[in-house]
Design a protein around this motif. Structure first.
Motif, PDB file in Angstrom:
ATOM      1  N   HIS A  64     -11.128  13.917  -3.489  1.00 37.85           N
ATOM      2  CA  HIS A  64     -10.376  13.676  -2.252  1.00 37.85           C
ATOM      3  C   HIS A  64     -10.025  15.022  -1.625  1.00 37.85           C
ATOM      4  CE1 HIS A  64      -7.342  12.320   0.573  1.00 37.85           C
ATOM      5  NE2 HIS A  64      -7.646  11.061   0.294  1.00 37.85           N
ATOM      6  N   PRO A  65     -10.166  15.165  -0.298  1.00 46.59           N
ATOM      7  CA  PRO A  65      -9.818  16.440   0.344  1.00 46.59           C
ATOM      8  C   PRO A  65      -8.397  16.891   0.066  1.00 46.59           C
ATOM      9  CG  PRO A  65     -11.009  15.027   1.869  1.00 46.59           C
ATOM     10  CD  PRO A  65     -10.737  14.194   0.650  1.00 46.59           C
ATOM     11  N   ALA A  66      -7.482  15.925  -0.103  1.00 45.44           N
ATOM     12  CA  ALA A  66      -6.088  16.266  -0.386  1.00 45.44           C
ATOM     13  C   ALA A  66      -5.801  16.304  -1.885  1.00 45.44           C
ATOM     14  CB  ALA A  66      -5.148  15.258   0.285  1.00 45.44           C
ATOM     15  N   GLY A  67      -6.799  16.022  -2.706  1.00 41.86           N
ATOM     16  CA  GLY A  67      -6.603  16.019  -4.147  1.00 41.86           C
ATOM     17  C   GLY A  67      -5.717  14.891  -4.610  1.00 41.86           C
ATOM     18  N   GLY A  68      -4.893  15.165  -5.607  1.00 40.76           N
ATOM     19  CA  GLY A  68      -3.945  14.187  -6.124  1.00 40.76           C
ATOM     20  C   GLY A  68      -2.530  14.712  -6.015  1.00 40.76           C
ATOM     21  N   ASP A  69      -1.558  13.832  -6.226  1.00 38.02           N
ATOM     22  CA  ASP A  69      -0.165  14.226  -6.086  1.00 38.02           C
ATOM     23  C   ASP A  69       0.686  13.424  -7.065  1.00 38.02           C
ATOM     24  OD1 ASP A  69       2.071  15.516  -5.178  1.00 38.02           O
ATOM     25  OD2 ASP A  69       1.938  14.777  -3.111  1.00 38.02           O
ATOM     26  N   HIS A  70       1.950  13.794  -7.160  1.00 38.29           N
ATOM     27  CA  HIS A  70       2.938  13.111  -8.008  1.00 38.29           C
ATOM     28  C   HIS A  70       2.436  13.021  -9.453  1.00 38.29           C
ATOM     29  CE1 HIS A  70       3.533  11.411  -3.824  1.00 38.29           C
ATOM     30  NE2 HIS A  70       4.619  12.144  -4.044  1.00 38.29           N
ATOM     31  N   HIS A  71       2.109  14.202  -9.997  1.00 42.60           N
ATOM     32  CA  HIS A  71       1.551  14.291 -11.340  1.00 42.60           C
ATOM     33  C   HIS A  71       2.600  13.938 -12.393  1.00 42.60           C
ATOM     34  CE1 HIS A  71      -0.981  16.786  -8.768  1.00 42.60           C
ATOM     35  NE2 HIS A  71      -1.945  16.622  -9.652  1.00 42.60           N
ATOM     36  N   ASP A  72       2.136  13.354 -13.494  1.00 47.43           N
ATOM     37  CA  ASP A  72       3.034  13.059 -14.594  1.00 47.43           C
ATOM     38  C   ASP A  72       3.187  14.292 -15.483  1.00 47.43           C
ATOM     39  OD1 ASP A  72       0.782  13.200 -16.246  1.00 47.43           O
ATOM     40  OD2 ASP A  72       0.637  11.029 -16.526  1.00 47.43           O
ATOM     41  N   MET A 129      -1.686   4.819  -4.703  1.00 51.82           N
ATOM     42  CA  MET A 129      -1.557   5.201  -6.107  1.00 51.82           C
ATOM     43  C   MET A 129      -2.914   5.169  -6.794  1.00 51.82           C
ATOM     44  SD  MET A 129       1.991   3.448  -7.476  1.00 51.82           S
ATOM     45  CE  MET A 129       1.651   1.777  -6.884  1.00 51.82           C
ATOM     46  N   THR A 130      -3.025   5.983  -7.815  1.00 54.02           N
ATOM     47  CA  THR A 130      -4.143   5.865  -8.739  1.00 54.02           C
ATOM     48  C   THR A 130      -3.884   4.710  -9.700  1.00 54.02           C
ATOM     49  OG1 THR A 130      -3.091   7.385 -10.308  1.00 54.02           O
ATOM     50  CG2 THR A 130      -4.555   8.364  -8.658  1.00 54.02           C
ATOM     51  N   ARG A 131      -4.895   4.363 -10.471  1.00 48.54           N
ATOM     52  CA  ARG A 131      -4.691   3.353 -11.516  1.00 48.54           C
ATOM     53  C   ARG A 131      -3.559   3.781 -12.444  1.00 48.54           C
ATOM     54  NH1 ARG A 131      -9.635   3.278 -15.264  1.00 48.54           N
ATOM     55  NH2 ARG A 131      -8.850   5.402 -15.535  1.00 48.54           N
ATOM     56  N   GLU A 132      -3.567   5.054 -12.818  1.00 50.40           N
ATOM     57  CA  GLU A 132      -2.531   5.568 -13.710  1.00 50.40           C
ATOM     58  C   GLU A 132      -1.152   5.502 -13.054  1.00 50.40           C
ATOM     59  OE1 GLU A 132      -6.443   7.139 -15.059  1.00 50.40           O
ATOM     60  OE2 GLU A 132      -5.477   6.773 -13.130  1.00 50.40           O
ATOM     61  N   GLY A 133      -1.089   5.732 -11.743  1.00 53.74           N
ATOM     62  CA  GLY A 133       0.181   5.617 -11.033  1.00 53.74           C
ATOM     63  C   GLY A 133       0.680   4.187 -11.007  1.00 53.74           C
ATOM     64  N   ASP A 138       0.868  -1.176   0.000  1.00 53.76           N
ATOM     65  CA  ASP A 138       0.000   0.000   0.000  1.00 53.76           C
ATOM     66  C   ASP A 138       0.906   1.227   0.000  1.00 53.76           C
ATOM     67  OD1 ASP A 138      -2.067  -1.761   0.234  1.00 53.76           O
ATOM     68  OD2 ASP A 138      -2.933  -0.874   2.026  1.00 53.76           O
ATOM     69  N   THR A 139       0.805   2.048  -1.040  1.00 57.62           N
ATOM     70  CA  THR A 139       1.782   3.118  -1.186  1.00 57.62           C
ATOM     71  C   THR A 139       1.299   4.213  -2.117  1.00 57.62           C
ATOM     72  OG1 THR A 139       4.076   3.607  -1.817  1.00 57.62           O
ATOM     73  CG2 THR A 139       2.948   1.918  -3.105  1.00 57.62           C
ATOM     74  N   SER A 140       1.820   5.413  -1.890  1.00 55.90           N
ATOM     75  CA  SER A 140       1.720   6.455  -2.888  1.00 55.90           C
ATOM     76  C   SER A 140       2.733   6.161  -3.993  1.00 55.90           C
ATOM     77  CB  SER A 140       2.012   7.820  -2.250  1.00 55.90           C
ATOM     78  OG  SER A 140       3.409   8.001  -2.075  1.00 55.90           O
ATOM     79  N   PHE A 141       2.804   7.047  -4.971  1.00 58.18           N
ATOM     80  CA  PHE A 141       3.762   6.854  -6.054  1.00 58.18           C
ATOM     81  C   PHE A 141       5.199   7.154  -5.610  1.00 58.18           C
ATOM     82  CE2 PHE A 141       5.813   7.979 -10.138  1.00 58.18           C
ATOM     83  CZ  PHE A 141       5.498   6.838 -10.867  1.00 58.18           C
ATOM     84  N   ALA A 142       5.342   7.748  -4.423  1.00 49.98           N
ATOM     85  CA  ALA A 142       6.659   8.197  -3.951  1.00 49.98           C
ATOM     86  C   ALA A 142       7.457   7.063  -3.307  1.00 49.98           C
ATOM     87  CB  ALA A 142       6.497   9.357  -2.979  1.00 49.98           C
ATOM     88  N   ILE A 143       7.620   5.973  -4.022  1.00 47.77           N
ATOM     89  CA  ILE A 143       8.430   4.868  -3.531  1.00 47.77           C
ATOM     90  C   ILE A 143       9.904   5.253  -3.681  1.00 47.77           C
ATOM     91  CG2 ILE A 143       9.040   2.449  -3.896  1.00 47.77           C
ATOM     92  CD1 ILE A 143       6.226   2.030  -5.032  1.00 47.77           C
ATOM     93  N   PRO A 144      10.700   5.129  -2.619  1.00 44.00           N
ATOM     94  CA  PRO A 144      12.109   5.530  -2.703  1.00 44.00           C
ATOM     95  C   PRO A 144      12.855   4.780  -3.800  1.00 44.00           C
ATOM     96  CG  PRO A 144      11.452   5.134  -0.429  1.00 44.00           C
ATOM     97  CD  PRO A 144      10.327   4.649  -1.283  1.00 44.00           C
ATOM     98  N   PRO A 150      -2.543  12.909 -11.936  1.00 41.67           N
ATOM     99  CA  PRO A 150      -2.042  12.506 -10.612  1.00 41.67           C
ATOM    100  C   PRO A 150      -1.814  10.996 -10.519  1.00 41.67           C
ATOM    101  CG  PRO A 150      -4.379  13.058 -10.493  1.00 41.67           C
ATOM    102  CD  PRO A 150      -3.917  13.416 -11.878  1.00 41.67           C
ATOM    103  N   ARG A 151      -0.648  10.641 -10.003  1.00 38.28           N
ATOM    104  CA  ARG A 151      -0.322   9.227  -9.833  1.00 38.28           C
ATOM    105  C   ARG A 151      -0.527   8.771  -8.394  1.00 38.28           C
ATOM    106  NH1 ARG A 151       5.305   9.601 -13.135  1.00 38.28           N
ATOM    107  NH2 ARG A 151       5.367  11.494 -11.878  1.00 38.28           N
ATOM    108  N   THR A 152      -0.903   9.720  -7.523  1.00 39.03           N
ATOM    109  CA  THR A 152      -1.262   9.412  -6.145  1.00 39.03           C
ATOM    110  C   THR A 152      -2.631   9.997  -5.849  1.00 39.03           C
ATOM    111  OG1 THR A 152       1.021   9.314  -5.335  1.00 39.03           O
ATOM    112  CG2 THR A 152      -0.679   9.807  -3.711  1.00 39.03           C
ATOM    113  N   PHE A 153      -3.486   9.194  -5.216  1.00 35.97           N
ATOM    114  CA  PHE A 153      -4.815   9.620  -4.771  1.00 35.97           C
ATOM    115  C   PHE A 153      -4.696  10.046  -3.318  1.00 35.97           C
ATOM    116  CE2 PHE A 153      -8.959   8.287  -2.836  1.00 35.97           C
ATOM    117  CZ  PHE A 153      -9.773   9.200  -3.490  1.00 35.97           C
ATOM    118  N   GLY A 154      -4.867  11.339  -3.049  1.00 37.02           N
ATOM    119  CA  GLY A 154      -4.663  11.827  -1.686  1.00 37.02           C
ATOM    120  C   GLY A 154      -3.199  11.724  -1.318  1.00 37.02           C
ATOM    121  N   THR A 155      -2.918  10.935  -0.279  1.00 40.20           N
ATOM    122  CA  THR A 155      -1.529  10.794   0.179  1.00 40.20           C
ATOM    123  C   THR A 155      -1.085   9.347   0.357  1.00 40.20           C
ATOM    124  OG1 THR A 155      -2.206  10.889   2.510  1.00 40.20           O
ATOM    125  CG2 THR A 155      -1.666  12.989   1.435  1.00 40.20           C
TER     126      THR A 155
END
Length: 274
Positions: free
Chosen positions: A208-216, A229-233, A175-181, A221-226
């Motif tokens: 989402h209250p935080a919107g999306g993040d890690h846009h291409d 990941m989104t499907r696209e992410g 379970d992760t955002s797109f910001a994998i090290p 957005p490749r992250t949903f909230g925080t």
């Protein structure tokens, strides 16, 4: 290795209890299920089986899927939909080795391994083994490496499962955002199969209250909230890691019905021989 997707849904699964949305109705009509997340990895050479995460739907999954009970378990993090199935060890196993990271989470002040140890101290069938991230360990004849990912506020881990005899490789994003090290991505890279968390399509980030993040580069957005990941992410992660095949897992019933059963979204019961 034979990989069976026992549970491909998020914390409520699809269909969701008490929900009559179009996607849940369609899932019932198709007789398709996305129960809470769990993956079965069978070493057909040794006759052993590794379970990645113990879903609360453990009993149902093992009654409905044609796979043997696990020999050992790996837990990626302490959210209930990934850990609470361990309670099924009672009267089912004589001994169930459970592996989890030994790094101390500053938010809980204990490691994932320690949380499992404390929460299931009443089950003498469960034996917890500490695993140091980035250090491969031999489990069920596989080389398994846990790597930190980004799932705030708690520590969470992805993992690579490699067969030292055949070279087959399974990677799970956790379970992760797109910001994998980057050092974690290096361990996950070049899998035959990637199972990537993609909870919703990017189009839903506006809700989402935080919107999306890690846009291409196109602003998707490749992250949903925080936290996820989104499907696209998930698809982009597969491309960046050089995966031969990517399946999107940990999906929610919030997918619009016209997208919810399209490729590459996984459903329970899918099987892959690597």
């Amino acid at each position: 290795m034979r990989v069976t997707l026992l549970g491909t849904g998020d914390t409520t699964g699809t269909p969701t209890v008490g929900c009559d949305c179009d996607t849940c109705r369609e899932a019932r009509e198709r007789d398709v299920e996305r129960s809470r997340f769990s993956v079965h990895v069978e070493n057909e050479r040794t006759g052993e089986s590794l379970l990645v995460d113990a879903s609360p739907d453990f009993r149902h999954q093992f009654l409905t899927q044609d796979v043997p009970l696990p020999t050992e378990v790996v837990i990626t993090h302490i959210h209930f939909d990934h850990i609470d199935g361990l309670g099924n060890a009672y009267r089912v196993f004589d001994d169930l080795p459970v592996h989890a990271a030994d790094a101390v989470d500053p938010n809980t002040e204990e490691s994932v391994a320690d949380t499992v140890r404390r929460k299931y101290d009443y089950l003498d069938r469960v034996t917890v083994h500490d695993v140091t991230p980035f250090e491969p360990v031999r489990i069920c004849g596989f080389d398994v490496t846990l790597v930190p990912v980004d799932h705030p506020p708690l520590d969470c881990y992805g993992l690579a499962v490699e067969d030292p005899e055949t070279g087959a490789k399974l990677s799970l994003s956790g379970d992760t955002s797109f910001a994998i090290p980057e050092d974690s991505r290096a361990v996950l890279a070049d899998p035959d199969l990637l199972l990537a968390d993609g909870i919703v399509p990017a189009s839903l980030c506006e809700y989402h209250p935080a919107g999306g993040d890690h846009h291409d580069a196109e602003g998707v957005p490749r992250t949903f909230g925080t936290k996820h990941m989104t499907r696209e992410g998930a698809i982009a992660l597969g491309e960046e890691l050089g995966a031969d095949e990517t399946r999107v897992v940990h999906t929610a019933h919030f997918y619009p019905v016209e997208e919810a059963f399209e490729e590459p979204l996984a459903v329970d019961g899918e099987e892959y021989v690597l």
